[in-house]
Design a protein around this motif. Structure first.
Motif, short mmCIF file in Angstrom:
data_model
loop_
_atom_site.label_atom_id
_atom_site.label_comp_id
_atom_site.label_asym_id
_atom_site.label_seq_id
_atom_site.Cartn_x
_atom_site.Cartn_y
_atom_site.Cartn_z
N ILE A 1 -7.98 10.51 5.24
CA ILE A 1 -8.82 9.60 4.47
C ILE A 1 -9.05 8.31 5.24
O ILE A 1 -10.17 7.79 5.31
CB ILE A 1 -8.20 9.32 3.08
N TRP A 2 -8.00 7.78 5.86
CA TRP A 2 -8.13 6.53 6.62
C TRP A 2 -9.06 6.72 7.82
O TRP A 2 -9.82 5.81 8.16
CB TRP A 2 -6.77 6.05 7.09
N LEU B 1 -12.87 3.68 -0.94
CA LEU B 1 -12.16 4.87 -0.49
C LEU B 1 -10.77 4.51 0.04
O LEU B 1 -9.79 5.22 -0.23
CB LEU B 1 -12.96 5.62 0.58
N SER C 1 -7.26 5.85 -1.54
CA SER C 1 -6.63 6.84 -0.68
C SER C 1 -5.31 7.36 -1.25
O SER C 1 -5.06 8.55 -1.27
CB SER C 1 -6.43 6.29 0.73
N ILE D 1 -5.73 9.53 -4.29
CA ILE D 1 -6.13 10.91 -3.96
C ILE D 1 -4.95 11.67 -3.36
O ILE D 1 -4.63 12.78 -3.78
CB ILE D 1 -7.32 10.89 -2.97
N ALA D 2 -4.30 11.07 -2.37
CA ALA D 2 -3.31 11.79 -1.56
C ALA D 2 -2.03 12.12 -2.32
O ALA D 2 -1.52 13.25 -2.20
CB ALA D 2 -2.97 10.98 -0.31
#
Length: 133
Positions: free
Chosen positions: A88-89, A106, A110, A113-114
């Motif tokens: 993501i990063w 985002l 992150s 999501i993760a």
């Protein structure tokens, strides 16, 4: 049971990036004349420092925080989340400049999501008979 762990992981996933933003805001208030503040950019330097160093600190701090809130097994969840976070990063870093707003959101999401995805992955591994820690 897994739904509870997913919700708790969501909480950890949002607390960590918000803590980094809070750090940047606090540093701006405490040290507005530092080198991290510019004439035209304001104190975005603190936000960049939070991104460069803080995201890795947050990834390390996630394990005890996951354990503290009751996500079990915390260590495998934290370990599985790191590669997801890195992907993501990397996406955030390659976004064009005109998409900075989306990239910022985002980056903030992150962990949101993760960590829940990592809970699902680790839970799936646990059901298949492999050890989860």
């Amino acid at each position: 049971m897994i739904a509870k762990r997913v919700v708790l992981a969501c909480g950890v996933g949002i607390i960590l990036p918000l803590a980094l933003v809070a750090w940047a805001v606090a540093m701006t208030a405490l040290f507005p004349d530092s080198d991290s503040c510019g004439e035209y950019t304001g104190c975005l330097g603190y936000l960049q420092q939070a991104w460069e160093v803080g995201r890795w600190v947050a990834a390390v701090v996630a394990w005890p925080l996951l354990r503290l809130v009751g996500v079990r097994p915390a260590w495998p969840v934290a370990a599985v989340a790191v590669p997801l976070l890195v992907v993501i990063w990397l996406v955030v870093e390659v976004l064009p400049l005109w998409a900075w707003g989306f990239g910022f959101l985002l980056a903030l999401a992150s962990g949101l999501i993760a960590y829940p995805v990592a809970v699902l992955i680790v839970g799936r591994l646990g059901r298949s008979g492999e050890p989860v820690g």
